[in-house]
Design an enzyme around this catalytic site. Structure first.
Site, PDB file in Angstrom:
ATOM      1  N   GLY A  95       0.811  -1.214   0.000  1.00  0.00           N
ATOM      2  CA  GLY A  95       0.000   0.000   0.000  1.00  0.00           C
ATOM      3  C   GLY A  95       0.841   1.258   0.000  1.00  0.00           C
ATOM      4  NE  ARG A 186       5.093  -8.774   1.539  1.00  0.00           N
ATOM      5  CZ  ARG A 186       5.439  -7.795   2.365  1.00  0.00           C
ATOM      6  NH1 ARG A 186       5.061  -7.847   3.614  1.00  0.00           N
ATOM      7  NH2 ARG A 186       6.137  -6.777   1.945  1.00  0.00           N
ATOM      8  CG  ASP A 255       0.468  -8.972   6.399  1.00  0.00           C
ATOM      9  OD1 ASP A 255      -0.140  -9.600   7.277  1.00  0.00           O
ATOM     10  OD2 ASP A 255       0.730  -7.760   6.486  1.00  0.00           O
ATOM     11  CG  ASN A 256       4.079  -7.940   8.657  1.00  0.00           C
ATOM     12  OD1 ASN A 256       4.068  -7.441   7.533  1.00  0.00           O
ATOM     13  ND2 ASN A 256       3.488  -7.392   9.692  1.00  0.00           N
ATOM     14  CG  ASP A 265       6.684  -5.413   6.701  1.00  0.00           C
ATOM     15  OD1 ASP A 265       7.445  -4.637   6.080  1.00  0.00           O
ATOM     16  OD2 ASP A 265       5.547  -5.691   6.300  1.00  0.00           O
TER      17      ASP A 265
HETATM   18  P1  AMP Z   1       2.198  -3.290   7.997  1.00  0.00           P
HETATM   19  O1  AMP Z   1       1.421  -3.180   9.272  1.00  0.00           O
HETATM   20  O2  AMP Z   1       3.261  -2.247   7.828  1.00  0.00           O
HETATM   21  O3  AMP Z   1       2.691  -4.673   7.749  1.00  0.00           O
HETATM   22  O4  AMP Z   1       1.165  -2.951   6.839  1.00  0.00           O
HETATM   23  C1  AMP Z   1      -0.029  -3.641   6.631  1.00  0.00           C
HETATM   24  C2  AMP Z   1      -0.655  -3.196   5.340  1.00  0.00           C
HETATM   25  O5  AMP Z   1      -1.025  -1.827   5.411  1.00  0.00           O
HETATM   26  C3  AMP Z   1       0.266  -3.336   4.137  1.00  0.00           C
HETATM   27  O6  AMP Z   1      -0.517  -3.759   3.062  1.00  0.00           O
HETATM   28  C4  AMP Z   1       0.774  -1.920   3.938  1.00  0.00           C
HETATM   29  O7  AMP Z   1       1.155  -1.686   2.610  1.00  0.00           O
HETATM   30  C5  AMP Z   1      -0.429  -1.096   4.347  1.00  0.00           C
HETATM   31  N1  AMP Z   1      -0.060   0.238   4.813  1.00  0.00           N
HETATM   32  C6  AMP Z   1       0.579   0.581   5.950  1.00  0.00           C
HETATM   33  N2  AMP Z   1       0.743   1.919   6.040  1.00  0.00           N
HETATM   34  C7  AMP Z   1       0.204   2.447   4.918  1.00  0.00           C
HETATM   35  C8  AMP Z   1       0.065   3.781   4.390  1.00  0.00           C
HETATM   36  N3  AMP Z   1       0.515   4.839   5.041  1.00  0.00           N
HETATM   37  N4  AMP Z   1      -0.543   3.914   3.201  1.00  0.00           N
HETATM   38  C9  AMP Z   1      -1.019   2.874   2.526  1.00  0.00           C
HETATM   39  N5  AMP Z   1      -0.917   1.604   2.948  1.00  0.00           N
HETATM   40  C10 AMP Z   1      -0.316   1.384   4.129  1.00  0.00           C
HETATM   41 MG    MG Z   2       3.669  -5.613   6.432  1.00  0.00          MG
END
Ligand code: AMP
Ligand code: MG
Length: 490
Positions: A95, A186, A255-256, A265
């Site tokens: 994202g 992943r 996903d991590n 991550d």
């Molecule tokens: P994470 O908790 O960093 O593993 O992220 C979980 C999901 O949320 C992943 O698909 C990321 O790409 C998305 N994500 C986290 N922060 C953002 C952001 N600021 N904008 C868009 N997507 C995000």
């Molecule tokens: Mg992640």
């Protein structure tokens, strides 16, 4: 957006991921940023990747690290994936990240080069696609610390500030991190493929991953079962390594979890100070799902989700497939225990584990918990034979334990010096202490002073060195900074 810049830097892309079915990714250019400024560059990593440090530091080099320019041969894609987040299935995807390409190093190794915080993508949902400086520097510090501890991990090549602010609880400076990974495939990538119930796509992903990460498995009919076996082994080893240094990932969502066996991550992750198996740092983990003691169980749970995705490939007969996958999963505990006990034995200077050693290890952990001893510093003290005046060391229970441990060591053929060397190799003299990480981030984010972080990175560059200047970094945080909490998703 210009394409075809800066060959001289050493960018050498060969993009294989785009040969997968198109559902696995979206073509996505990074969003340019206003005023890119390179605040930290990992010079040894740059050189390992075949990149010229001076060129990366030039205006054109920085433009690439910021996502303002795209180097020749870049792929620029965002990857689709799914995942179980805190136990619940969701469709996800990069994202806020763009894979600019797969760099082939001078040693002919392949690494994903990903810009994190590079703007919105089709997978962004309602979010801004951006990242704040603090969390990106945090990922840089922690990933490099793990790497230097000898633990498989994605790495950080650079952080560039964007000159733009982003809105979180307050305005924060934005940044882009260049992440380097064996791949970004992943468990969640397989869950994504599985959700479509299209066996050809699933097989394409599995065969791609096999070729990229497990080429030795070859093309045999049972390759998917062997694939599962290898991923289980890599994860069992990885989590055992985390446990041994007191590392808590914080958000072990599927996903991590990388199929390559690298740590990936780094959100609300941290190293434990006082030994407490129930330690949780993440502010969003209210039930302690991802606590220190739960990490092996969660890894196994995640691997079960992975195994489920492979069921249609493992065997044509559903029942047989399930039995085969279950028998692999059942081996996790044994593989994990074996890595862990041997590793903990090494931390205590024991070369060949005997059956009673588990009791020596567990008794020490029980005493550390009871007396609130610091995890890293206890093993450091045992290594150096230097015991400070803390509750654990002055207790009679510890005295008794210590006698038993010394007796055990005296029964092995290796000399005390050899034992000490083994301990030094397995007990870091320093870890990135939370209060030190916070100090470094505060100086950088609030004052633009990167010297605190650079000093910390320097101290962490050889955690097993046992140098004098590392001592200062072993000092525990003042009680007021406990309990430590970190925040993710920023
Ligand atoms: P994470 O908790 O960093 O593993 O992220 C979980 C999901 O949320 C992943 O698909 C990321 O790409 C998305 N994500 C986290 N922060 C953002 C952001 N600021 N904008 C868009 N997507 C995000
Ligand atoms: Mg992640």
């Amino acid at each position: 957006m210009n394409i075809g810049v800066d060959k001289d830097t050493g960018w050498n892309f060969d993009n294989s991921y785009i040969n997968l079915p198109e559902s696995f990714y979206s073509r996505q250019e990074p969003d340019p940023v206003q005023r890119p400024n390179l605040v930290i560059l990992n010079k040894p990593l740059a050189s390992f990747l075949g990149l010229k440090e001076k060129k990366l530091q030039s205006g054109a080099g920085i433009d690439i690290l910021a996502g303002n320019e795209i180097p020749e041969g870049a792929a620029f894609i965002s990857q689709a994936y799914a995942g179980h987040q805190f136990g619940y299935f969701t469709m996800l995807g990069d994202g806020r990240a763009v894979l600019i390409g797969e760099q082939i190093t001078p040693q002919k190794k392949r690494f994903d080069i990903q810009l994190k915080g590079s703007g919105r993508t089709p997978y962004s949902r309602g979010d801004d696609g951006r990242a704040a400086l603090g969390p990106m520097l945090r990922e840089y510090i922690i990933s490099e610390a793990l790497f230097n501890l000898g633990i498989p991990t994605t790495r950080s090549l650079a952080v560039v500030t964007t000159g733009e602010s982003i809105i979180r609880e307050r305005r924060l400076p934005g940044a882009v991190l260049t992440r380097v990974a064996k791949s970004h495939i992943r468990v969640g990538t397989f869950e994504f493929a599985s959700a479509y119930e299209d066996i050809e796509q699933l097989q394409a992903l599995a065969d791609y991953t096999l070729k990229r990460h497990f080429p030795n498995i070859g093309n045999s009919k049972d390759r998917y079962l062997l694939f599962l076996r290898e991923v289980i082994k890599l994860q069992a080893k990885l989590i055992a390594r985390w446990q041994m240094v007191g590392f808590i990932h914080g958000v072990m969502n599927t996903d991590n979890m990388a199929i390559s066996g690298e740590s990936i991550d780094f959100g609300p992750c941290a190293f434990m100070d006082v030994y407490d198996p129930e330690t949780v740092f993440s502010s969003i983990d209210r039930r302690g799902r991802y606590s220190y003691e739960n990490q092996p169980k969660i890894a196994k749970w995640n691997l079960a989700r992975f195994a489920e995705t492979l069921l249609p490939l493992i065997h044509d007969d559903k029942e047989q497939s399930l039995n085969l996958a279950n028998s692999e999963l059942a081996k996790f505990d044994h593989i994990y225990d074996d890595y862990w006990i041997n590793g903990m034995g090494s931390k205590l200077g024991i070369f060949n584990i005997e059956s009673d050693d588990i009791n020596i290890i567990n008794k020490l952990l029980i005493l550390m918990h009871k007396y609130g001893a610091d995890y890293t510093n206890t093993f450091k003290a045992l290594t150096m034979g230097q015991f400070t005046n803390i509750e654990l060391f002055i207790s009679t229970e510890f005295d008794k334990w210590h006698d038993k441990w010394r007796m055990r060591l005296s029964r092995q053929e290796q000399t005390p010096e050899e034992s000490m060397r083994l301990m030094k190799k397995n007990n870091p003299a320093v870890i990135p202490r939370n209060h030190r990480v916070e100090d470094a981030l505060e100086a950088a984010v609030d004052e633009g002073d990167y010297s605190v972080m650079e000093r910390l990175l320097n101290i962490l560059s050889d955690p097993y060195a046992y140098t004098k200047d590392q001592d200062e970094y072993s000092i525990l945080p003042p009680p007021s900074t406990c309990p430590y909490k970190t925040f993710c998703g920023t």
